[in-house]
Design a protein around this motif. Structure first.
Motif, PDB file in Angstrom:
ATOM      1  N   GLU A  75       0.805  -1.232   0.000  1.00  0.00           N
ATOM      2  CA  GLU A  75       0.000   0.000   0.000  1.00  0.00           C
ATOM      3  C   GLU A  75       0.834   1.277   0.000  1.00  0.00           C
ATOM      4  O   GLU A  75       0.340   2.348   0.307  1.00  0.00           O
ATOM      5  CB  GLU A  75      -0.960   0.014   1.195  1.00  0.00           C
ATOM      6  N   ILE A  76       2.115   1.167  -0.316  1.00  0.00           N
ATOM      7  CA  ILE A  76       2.977   2.339  -0.447  1.00  0.00           C
ATOM      8  C   ILE A  76       3.413   2.398  -1.899  1.00  0.00           C
ATOM      9  O   ILE A  76       3.918   1.413  -2.447  1.00  0.00           O
ATOM     10  CB  ILE A  76       4.198   2.252   0.487  1.00  0.00           C
ATOM     11  N   TYR A  77       3.236   3.546  -2.520  1.00  0.00           N
ATOM     12  CA  TYR A  77       3.572   3.702  -3.929  1.00  0.00           C
ATOM     13  C   TYR A  77       4.952   4.341  -4.083  1.00  0.00           C
ATOM     14  O   TYR A  77       5.249   5.338  -3.444  1.00  0.00           O
ATOM     15  CB  TYR A  77       2.520   4.555  -4.631  1.00  0.00           C
ATOM     16  N   PHE A  78       5.782   3.736  -4.924  1.00  0.00           N
ATOM     17  CA  PHE A  78       7.125   4.224  -5.185  1.00  0.00           C
ATOM     18  C   PHE A  78       7.257   4.594  -6.655  1.00  0.00           C
ATOM     19  O   PHE A  78       6.627   4.003  -7.522  1.00  0.00           O
ATOM     20  CB  PHE A  78       8.167   3.146  -4.864  1.00  0.00           C
ATOM     21  N   SER A  79       8.126   5.535  -6.913  1.00  0.00           N
ATOM     22  CA  SER A  79       8.394   5.969  -8.277  1.00  0.00           C
ATOM     23  C   SER A  79       9.189   4.893  -9.017  1.00  0.00           C
ATOM     24  O   SER A  79      10.039   4.222  -8.422  1.00  0.00           O
ATOM     25  CB  SER A  79       9.197   7.274  -8.235  1.00  0.00           C
ATOM     26  N   PRO A  80       8.979   4.736 -10.323  1.00  0.00           N
ATOM     27  CA  PRO A  80       9.800   3.790 -11.086  1.00  0.00           C
ATOM     28  C   PRO A  80      11.271   4.209 -11.131  1.00  0.00           C
ATOM     29  O   PRO A  80      12.149   3.373 -11.301  1.00  0.00           O
ATOM     30  CB  PRO A  80       9.203   3.814 -12.485  1.00  0.00           C
ATOM     31  N   LEU A  81      11.525   5.495 -10.940  1.00  0.00           N
ATOM     32  CA  LEU A  81      12.910   5.967 -10.904  1.00  0.00           C
ATOM     33  C   LEU A  81      13.655   5.385  -9.711  1.00  0.00           C
ATOM     34  O   LEU A  81      14.863   5.141  -9.786  1.00  0.00           O
ATOM     35  CB  LEU A  81      12.937   7.494 -10.864  1.00  0.00           C
TER      36      LEU A  81
END
Length: 70
Positions: free
Chosen positions: A12-18
Motif C-alpha cells: 500500500e505504499i507507492y514508489f516511483s519507477p525511478l
C-alpha cells in the motif's frame, strides 16, 4: 501498445519507477566496480569514485529507458 505501470506498489505504499531503476543502477555500478578492482583496471582512472558515480548514472538511465520505461 505496451502497458507500463506508472508506480510500484509495495504494501500500500507507492514508489516511483525511478527509485527501482536507480537502485538497480547502483547495484550494477557496484558490481562493475568490483570487476574493475579485481582485474586492476581502476588504477588507470584519475578519480575512481567519480567514475563509479558516472557509471551508476549511465546504468540508471539505461535501465530506466529499456526495462522500467520511465
Amino acid at each position: 501498445m505496451l502497458v507500463v505501470p506508472h508506480e510500484l506498489s509495495i504494501g500500500e505504499i507507492y514508489f516511483s519507477p525511478l527509485l527501482m531503476s536507480s537502485l538497480l543502477g547502483i547495484a550494477a555500478a557496484l558490481l562493475t566496480a568490483r570487476l574493475l578492482d579485481r582485474y586492476r583496471i581502476s588504477r588507470y582512472f584519475a578519480n575512481p569514485p567519480a567514475v563509479i558515480i558516472a557509471v551508476s548514472i549511465i546504468y540508471t538511465i539505461l535501465i530506466g529507458t529499456f526495462f522500467v520505461g520511465i
